[in-house]
Enzyme design. Structure first.
Site, PDB file in Angstrom:
ATOM      1  N   ARG A 119       0.840  -1.185   0.000  1.00 44.78           N
ATOM      2  CA  ARG A 119       0.000   0.000   0.000  1.00 44.78           C
ATOM      3  C   ARG A 119       0.887   1.251   0.000  1.00 44.78           C
ATOM      4  O   ARG A 119       1.820   1.361   0.776  1.00 44.78           O
ATOM      5  CB  ARG A 119      -0.896   0.011   1.246  1.00 44.78           C
ATOM      6  N   ARG A 128      -5.012   2.016  -4.853  1.00 42.70           N
ATOM      7  CA  ARG A 128      -4.223   1.302  -3.862  1.00 42.70           C
ATOM      8  C   ARG A 128      -4.433  -0.199  -3.982  1.00 42.70           C
ATOM      9  O   ARG A 128      -5.517  -0.655  -4.365  1.00 42.70           O
ATOM     10  CB  ARG A 128      -4.511   1.771  -2.435  1.00 42.70           C
ATOM     11  N   ASP A 131      -6.795  -1.398   1.003  1.00 41.01           N
ATOM     12  CA  ASP A 131      -7.271  -0.488   2.030  1.00 41.01           C
ATOM     13  C   ASP A 131      -7.877  -1.344   3.141  1.00 41.01           C
ATOM     14  O   ASP A 131      -8.722  -2.212   2.858  1.00 41.01           O
ATOM     15  CB  ASP A 131      -8.371   0.409   1.434  1.00 41.01           C
ATOM     16  N   ASP A 133      -9.784  -0.559   6.632  1.00 42.19           N
ATOM     17  CA  ASP A 133     -10.325   0.495   7.493  1.00 42.19           C
ATOM     18  C   ASP A 133     -11.153  -0.104   8.617  1.00 42.19           C
ATOM     19  O   ASP A 133     -12.035  -0.948   8.368  1.00 42.19           O
ATOM     20  CB  ASP A 133     -11.218   1.447   6.694  1.00 42.19           C
TER      21      ASP A 133
END
Length: 203
Positions: A119, A128, A131, A133
């Site tokens: 990343r 990217r 990810d 999150d």
């Protein structure tokens, strides 16, 4: 258990879990001390997107003190916040997990998993490989700038809400309300379920 012993062949992460965290997690695992529920969103729009998402799921499962409880269907999503057609589409998914890690340590692990898949963070809304999150952690509501909980934009993102709803129709986003109601209030344009693709729950 040492930090270096945590890196088995199925865990591609480049940063081992700190020894202090390992000790805390081992103690918690021994007593089964009050694991917390967390929701994590995954996204990828570079490389082999499906393989990357599965690798991230497996790496999270390999983390001491983390157990994946549910994996959503895959969604294909137009990139957020950029000109249409300027980036490849994303594959997105959501996982629900139980963890004895505190939010800060779970965030460190999420960043380590991202870095393992190369990343790069040189452009906001940029493409990217991965990810990871943290969308929600138990009922925590926090404006800590390092980790705002719940995720400050989760309530307006169909690519988070739709897969989350698929695995937890009765879920609540802390401070925002039922996921079903939040999903009904946002557009699902450019967010399509890929029923031909599947992510597996780690064994």
């Amino acid at each position: 258990m040492t930090a270096s012993s945590l890196r088995g062949p199925s865990d591609p992460t480049v940063q081992p879990v700190p020894a202090s965290v390992v000790e805390q997690v081992d103690a918690a695992d021994t007593t089964l001390s009050n694991p917390k529920r967390a929701v994590v969103a995954l996204g990828s729009n570079l490389g082999n997107r499906l393989e990357t998402l599965q690798g991230a799921i497996d790496a999270l499962e390999d983390t001491p003190g983390v157990r994946i409880k549910a994996v959503s269907p895959v969604y294909e999503t137009e990139p957020w916040g950029v000109e249409p057609g300027s980036q490849p589409t994303y594959f997105n998914a959501v996982v629900v997990l139980k963890t004895t890690l505190p939010p800060s340590s779970l965030l460190e692990r999420a960043h380590a998993v991202e870095e393992a898949f190369n990343r790069v963070r040189d452009e906001r809304w940029g493409p990217r490989t991965l990810d990871v999150d943290i969308v929600a952690y138990a009922d925590v509501v926090s404006d800590d700038p390092r980790l705002t909980l719940p995720h400050p934009r989760a309530h307006e993102r169909a690519f988070v809400l739709a897969p989350w709803y698929d695995v937890e129709p009765e879920a609540l986003l802390p401070g925002r309300g039922p996921v079903a109601e939040l999903l009904a209030a946002v557009t699902r344009h450019g967010v399509e379920a890929r029923r031909d693709l599947e992510l597996r729950l780690p064994e």
